[in-house]
Design an enzyme around this catalytic site. Structure first.
Site, PDB file in Angstrom:
ATOM      1  N   GLU A 100       0.847  -1.180   0.000  1.00 50.79           N
ATOM      2  CA  GLU A 100       0.000   0.000   0.000  1.00 50.79           C
ATOM      3  C   GLU A 100       0.881   1.229   0.000  1.00 50.79           C
ATOM      4  O   GLU A 100       1.757   1.372   0.836  1.00 50.79           O
ATOM      5  CB  GLU A 100      -0.880  -0.009   1.249  1.00 50.79           C
ATOM      6  CG  GLU A 100      -2.244   0.506   0.946  1.00 50.79           C
ATOM      7  CD  GLU A 100      -3.280  -0.005   1.934  1.00 50.79           C
ATOM      8  OE1 GLU A 100      -4.100   0.811   2.335  1.00 50.79           O
ATOM      9  OE2 GLU A 100      -3.268  -1.195   2.284  1.00 50.79           O
ATOM     10  N   GLY A 101       0.697   2.090  -0.994  1.00 55.05           N
ATOM     11  CA  GLY A 101       1.481   3.324  -1.042  1.00 55.05           C
ATOM     12  C   GLY A 101       0.643   4.492  -0.569  1.00 55.05           C
ATOM     13  O   GLY A 101      -0.437   4.294  -0.015  1.00 55.05           O
ATOM     14  N   THR A 102       1.131   5.703  -0.781  1.00 61.25           N
ATOM     15  CA  THR A 102       0.426   6.891  -0.313  1.00 61.25           C
ATOM     16  C   THR A 102      -0.912   7.047  -1.017  1.00 61.25           C
ATOM     17  O   THR A 102      -1.908   7.443  -0.431  1.00 61.25           O
ATOM     18  CB  THR A 102       1.265   8.160  -0.629  1.00 61.25           C
ATOM     19  OG1 THR A 102       2.638   7.787  -0.668  1.00 61.25           O
ATOM     20  CG2 THR A 102       1.025   9.250   0.367  1.00 61.25           C
ATOM     21  N   ALA A 144      -2.229   4.653  -3.416  1.00 62.80           N
ATOM     22  CA  ALA A 144      -2.832   3.484  -4.035  1.00 62.80           C
ATOM     23  C   ALA A 144      -2.498   2.208  -3.302  1.00 62.80           C
ATOM     24  O   ALA A 144      -1.572   2.136  -2.515  1.00 62.80           O
ATOM     25  CB  ALA A 144      -2.342   3.386  -5.468  1.00 62.80           C
ATOM     26  N   ASP A 148       9.364  11.981  -7.866  1.00 65.95           N
ATOM     27  CA  ASP A 148       9.221  11.336  -6.564  1.00 65.95           C
ATOM     28  C   ASP A 148      10.064  10.067  -6.525  1.00 65.95           C
ATOM     29  O   ASP A 148       9.611   9.030  -6.059  1.00 65.95           O
ATOM     30  CB  ASP A 148       7.736  11.025  -6.312  1.00 65.95           C
ATOM     31  CG  ASP A 148       7.456  10.719  -4.850  1.00 65.95           C
ATOM     32  OD1 ASP A 148       8.268  11.128  -3.999  1.00 65.95           O
ATOM     33  OD2 ASP A 148       6.444  10.069  -4.565  1.00 65.95           O
TER      34      ASP A 148
END
Ligand code: 3AM
Length: 435
Positions: free
Chosen positions: A21-23, A25, A136
């Site tokens: 799990e990213g920021t 998505a 990023d």
């Protein structure tokens, strides 16, 4: 009880476990049911992607990424959307993250670090040549494939880590600032290429040193260190590697070394193999078009302003609810009606009805501003309407004259209410009679 497993299918993909799990998505493992190929599906909330005015940029970058294929860039196969989500189907990269190697085994030897850095520069150079900047670059975006080659993920999604603020400029949301260039932190607008290169310099330092060049538990101190490029190279890093890092970690983006110069650097050049890549044969972009088709309207649509029953009653109590259309009555500048139709339907019906009456329609969320192009007795008639939510399936629509002649406004409202017959449930007068 023998329960058969529920299969979750999206398009031709069968969804499996969550990988991470990213920021912005969630990433899930999935399999193409037609050929068995494993894929990774990144799942975004639609409103997060389409809400801010970045959807044009995201669309452009995703389109670019769909058309390219590079050995060091995670491939984007396909984009899909449901009512609330956007799914990006990507190449599944099975070797984990590059930085897990540092976590598990410590810093790398120069030859190994050089190989990854060369692959990173290849990926970054390639995307820059297509006008796509990462903005990023950080450890989570550096993955390894089954043969141990580097794959950079999230190229084309840079706008998601940015926000448009009131001044209309892009601002980076605070993630891990350790990899971010000083000019990005200072937020005075920046060149994406130079900023990406800075992050590559930080990554190279970490590979060789085993720790971050700029680190501080106090954010202000960290910013100061980054802004003045205050770092010291550990003694085990060779002079030529150190020289290259210093040229990349130059706080002035104008003086910072560029990729063409890096490609000529002595330390970098050792065992360098230029990448082999080509454009994808298949150029189908219908999926991207479909996902972003409605985004223009989407990003201004938020929920209508909720109104409670108390507010509803207090609004109607204050009204002189004589028949609006009787010539001898005090003419009102505003009126309301109740509707049981969904808010977006009400809005589009008003829009449809107003246009043939010569009105220019400006839409914002659940408010409409109607401007009559023809000047009337007291100039152009301007009308404002707003939809308020009273209950889940009950809306109150306010129609107010903001400029022009009141008689003309009443004429307009009469026309409008005829066209809105399907939408209006109770007029103001009918609501009054109910009291
Ligand atoms: O949650 P962690 O950090 O273990 O490595 C990525 C990260 O793992 C993984 O999903 C998590 C959230 O970004 N990931 C992202 N893209 C991937 C891909 N294409 C991926 N794993 C495999 N293939």
């Amino acid at each position: 009880m023998n329960q058969s497993k529920v299969r979750r299918i999206i398009g031709k993909y069968e969804i499996g476990r969550t990988i991470g799990e990213g920021t912005f998505a969630k990433v899930k493992f999935a399999r193409n049911t037609e050929n068995g190929q494993p894929v990774a599906i990144k799942i975004f909330d639609k409103d997060k992607v389409l809400k801010h005015k970045l959807s044009e940029q995201i669309k452009r970058e995703i389109t670019t990424m769909k058309l390219v294929k590079h050995p060091n860039v995670v491939q984007l196969y396909e984009v899909m959307a449901s009512m609330a989500k956007i799914f990006m189907v990507m190449e599944f990269v099975s070797g984990g993250e590059l930085f897990d190697k540092i976590v598990n085994h410590g810093r790398m030897q120069e030859d190994e670090a050089r190989k990854y850095f060369q692959q990173l520069i290849n990926a970054v150079d390639f995307c820059h040549s297509r006008g796509v900047y990462h903005r990023d670059l950080k450890p989570e975006n550096l993955l390894l494939d089954a043969s141990g080659d580097l794959k950079v993920s999230d190229f084309g999604l840079s706008a998601l880590s940015q926000q448009v603020q009131d001044d209309g400029l892009l601002h980076t949301t605070c993630g891990t600032p350790n990899y971010v260039a000083p000019e990005v932190i200072n937020d005075r607008g920046y060149d994406g290429a130079a900023a990406d290169l800075w992050s590559c310099g930080v990554i190279l330092f970490v590979l060789l040193a085993g720790y971050l060049p700029f680190d501080d538990s106090n954010l202000m101190n960290l910013y100061k260190k980054i802004s003045s490029a205050e770092f010291t190279c550990p003694p085990w890093i060779s002079f030529s590697a150190m020289k290259l890092i210093a040229q990349i970690l130059d706080p002035n983006p104008v003086h910072r070394i560029t990729i063409p110069k890096i490609l000529k650097d002595e330390w970098f050049k050792k065992d360098y193999r230029p990448p082999v890549f080509d454009e994808k044969k298949e150029r189908n972009l219908e999926d991207v078009e479909a996902v972003f088709k409605d985004s223009e309207e989407y990003h201004v649509m938020e929920n209508p302003t909720p109104m409670n029953a108390f507010e509803l009653i207090s609004m109607s109590r204050g009204l002189n609810l004589g028949n609006l259309f009787h010539a001898n009555q005090d003419l009102k500048r505003e009126t309301r009606f109740a509707s049981k139709r969904p808010a977006n339907e009400i809005i589009s019906k008003i829009e449809e009805a107003a246009k043939p009456l010569g009105f220019d329609v400006h839409k914002k969320n659940y408010k409409l501003r109607l401007e009559n192009m023809k000047a009337g007795r007291k100039g152009n008639l301007n009308v404002a309407t707003e939809v308020f939510q009273v209950a889940s399936s009950l809306h109150m629509v306010e129609v107010r004259k903001t400029k022009g002649d009141t008689l003309e406004f009443h004429k307009f409202y009469k026309n409008l209410s005829t066209s809105l017959q399907d939408v209006v449930w109770k007029t103001e007068e009918e609501m009054q009679e109910m009291k």
